[in-house]
Design a protein around this motif. Sequence first.
Motif, short mmCIF file in Angstrom:
data_model
loop_
_atom_site.label_atom_id
_atom_site.label_comp_id
_atom_site.label_asym_id
_atom_site.label_seq_id
_atom_site.Cartn_x
_atom_site.Cartn_y
_atom_site.Cartn_z
N THR B 413 6.03 -0.35 -7.49
CA THR B 413 4.66 0.11 -7.30
C THR B 413 3.83 -0.89 -6.50
O THR B 413 3.09 -0.52 -5.59
N HIS B 416 4.98 -0.67 -2.82
CA HIS B 416 4.58 0.57 -2.16
C HIS B 416 3.06 0.69 -2.04
O HIS B 416 2.54 1.19 -1.03
N LYS B 436 12.45 9.87 -3.63
CA LYS B 436 11.08 9.50 -3.29
C LYS B 436 10.12 10.69 -3.23
O LYS B 436 9.06 10.61 -2.61
N ASP B 439 6.92 9.64 -4.76
CA ASP B 439 6.19 8.74 -3.84
C ASP B 439 5.46 9.55 -2.77
O ASP B 439 4.31 9.27 -2.45
#
Lengths: 476, 476
Positions: B413, B416, B436, B439
Amino acid sequence: MSYSPADAAFAASLTASLPEGVLGPCAPRYLEEPRGRYQGQAGLLAKPNSTAEVATLLRAANAARVPVVPYGGGTGLVGGQVKPEGAAPLVISLERMSRIRAVYPQENVILAEAGAILADVQQAALEQERLFPLSLAAEGTARIGGNLATNAGGVNVLRYGNARDLCLGLEAVLPSGEIWNGLTRLRKDNTGYDLRNLLIGSEGTLGVITAAALKLSPIPAHQGVALFVVPSPEAAIALLALARDQLGEAVSAFELMHRQGLAFLAQHLPQLRQPFAQAPQWSVLIDLGLARGQDPVSALSDLFEAAVEAGLAEDGVIAQSKAQAQALWAVREQIPEANRLVGSIASHDISVPISVIPEFIRRGGEAIAALGQGDMRINCFGHLGDGNLHYNVFPAEGRSRTDYDDLRGAVKTVVHDLVQDMGGSFSAEHGVGRMKVADLQSYGDPVKLAMMQAIKQALDPRGIMNPGAVLPSLEP
Amino acid sequence: MSYSPADAAFAASLTASLPEGVLGPCAPRYLEEPRGRYQGQAGLLAKPNSTAEVATLLRAANAARVPVVPYGGGTGLVGGQVKPEGAAPLVISLERMSRIRAVYPQENVILAEAGAILADVQQAALEQERLFPLSLAAEGTARIGGNLATNAGGVNVLRYGNARDLCLGLEAVLPSGEIWNGLTRLRKDNTGYDLRNLLIGSEGTLGVITAAALKLSPIPAHQGVALFVVPSPEAAIALLALARDQLGEAVSAFELMHRQGLAFLAQHLPQLRQPFAQAPQWSVLIDLGLARGQDPVSALSDLFEAAVEAGLAEDGVIAQSKAQAQALWAVREQIPEANRLVGSIASHDISVPISVIPEFIRRGGEAIAALGQGDMRINCFGHLGDGNLHYNVFPAEGRSRTDYDDLRGAVKTVVHDLVQDMGGSFSAEHGVGRMKVADLQSYGDPVKLAMMQAIKQALDPRGIMNPGAVLPSLEP
């Protein structure tokens, strides 16, 4: 589908949400296009100052179902920038959104608003010792948003690619008025569908591009220019392969010219000095952009020697100075002007796979001759390295283009049918606009056309974006 | 949305329309992926011999609403090739469609079926004295259809672009079973929306790619390889700009390495000879592909001199032979293996704008340290010229990755979030796959996500294509 016109009532509905001076009547120059084939309907003209104002305009147009025509520099050649029929549109000109937002020389990236004039983008790059390689005749007027919307080409495609290949990211407003922030400077980003390339080349039918992140390149240290006489189009293609074997990516442009073009030049622009006493049947202009330490004259001399050895060149001129280089380029660049002065029966912006160019030229000549008037003259020239030829058909000496009015449609059909048969494209550079909608319907892969319709419906369900361009008009 | 499984009844419905041996049970190897995070549901496996058979399969799957997973070489790292939950899918492996249909050396084009192994495409190009520049670790197993579906990157992106940039045309089968023939070899074709780039990178969620027209390049005449020690990531970026100013497009690769990677190599692969007695904090591997007449050693020597002069390099090794060049590359190429032997807490395939790389490295280090266990080791390396870093976080010396199980999510986290904050991408090369999806939902632009959903719905209305990849699964 029935649209509402962009009229006084629509304008009134927007007064409260836009600053004064953004929305007004549409001046005549926004209703014309360079070839004078289409005259736009006069609706309203908006000159937004910001992406947010573009969003306001589209949101209102979508709600009221008012057709929208995005407007760049107005230099397009296929009528994509004017709506001649049906409901009068809201023309959105991006001219006030012309800032260079930033330049990142270390990244080779420039951020430009859609209304930036192409030449200004080039200049802003130069000031940072970088090259923005998109280059085309209209670069002093064309705007980058329009270049991207039409995926413009030009003379440097061989080395640097089309507009599409020069774009890293986009900011755009969708028909709903939502703003897509895709203005990335990333070279690698695999996070979902490629919306950037969907908008590029969609000719304003899916949304309005408001800004772009564009790729820059190092400026080549040395330029080399030469004109080689080649025995045939076959030899020209083999010469291109030889040049790339010897010089790699340094070959920036490789332009084919036919004797007919040089004859038009001699006749109509006699002040232009031509390099050969006797105009050669076929010749190629070669432009190199070389790295430091490489000598352009010796590189071109080596290439010429190898080409003669291989039977690929018969004569040649290598520019020894910048002035000579410009003089050679002037020959190529003035051919369209000479063509204009002669007046063509029909012009075609076509591409075919590179290796079939010689066969295309042969079969094209035969097919035009077979139309029954064996006297038409053909000037075939252009970006050989891209497979992109300007294939223009002219009246016989002493006759006028109007003498051939009955034949124009047949000439066009013969050329486009041949292109289709040989796996080519009836619109290499200029796009579809309104002029080639019927061509796309008749030559396009039906599955592709169905996919396009599905995408249009998905992203512009009320059909407000540039109706009648690319896809057939739904207006009665 | 409820799917039917690819079961015996579905297989029976297809017996009449397919040759024997095309459809059968799904062997276990098609249900695994390289990192072992996902285990696919066992449905049916199809190995079609032709585009028409792919069409038959998709038509039936669409009618019965059976989920379809297109399968290339199975080398993807984000679980795009296995469906671990919900209805058991029909896996369509393209392995029997592996022909090179044609090579056009004069056009620099190769036509390959989707199942062709990447290394075989490279080899077929080499046999015609051409280069197919896509190159990545899995090239002996990966298939070109999968490379395109995931827009693969690799070591030559700096010069030649991603898989997307190497593709001129596609043939694909849509979920409806219709065949889109977009297999053009044209360099310029502005006739409608760019469907090719929409399919490229869509990870099998919009259709099945069955063949591609791919761009080839001339083979550079000379290779030059060097390893320069740089004082900082800032200097590495300035050195790249200097190299491109001096050498233009000849810079094929420019790879950043950190001392941590060299230390892992020394520890776990001690037989690998390292060029510097003392591992430098930061170094870059430079690969040049030069044209005829250019000398790689003198080009790199000139670059080194200029770099030292400008304070951008402190030490350097220039390969004097092919063997030395390979030895330098081996250092870079073995870093992932050393990483694997150490065992990371978390790995990240990220990109940021090139000029903010130094800031990203600084802030990344601080953020990881701030997680409270200041002992984690970071190996940051990769394709500097593309802004694409492999940013891998490892346990402290003597500790194991399982000691950090509680921290793994937080590390991911933190990285990203930082990437997002700096305008970067959480998936530079590998795609979204299934790993992902969350994400993309949390970091992706919401307007982009809505456009993606609209396109998915338009082109795959029954949602059969690779459900749960890229976009969230609709299965309960």
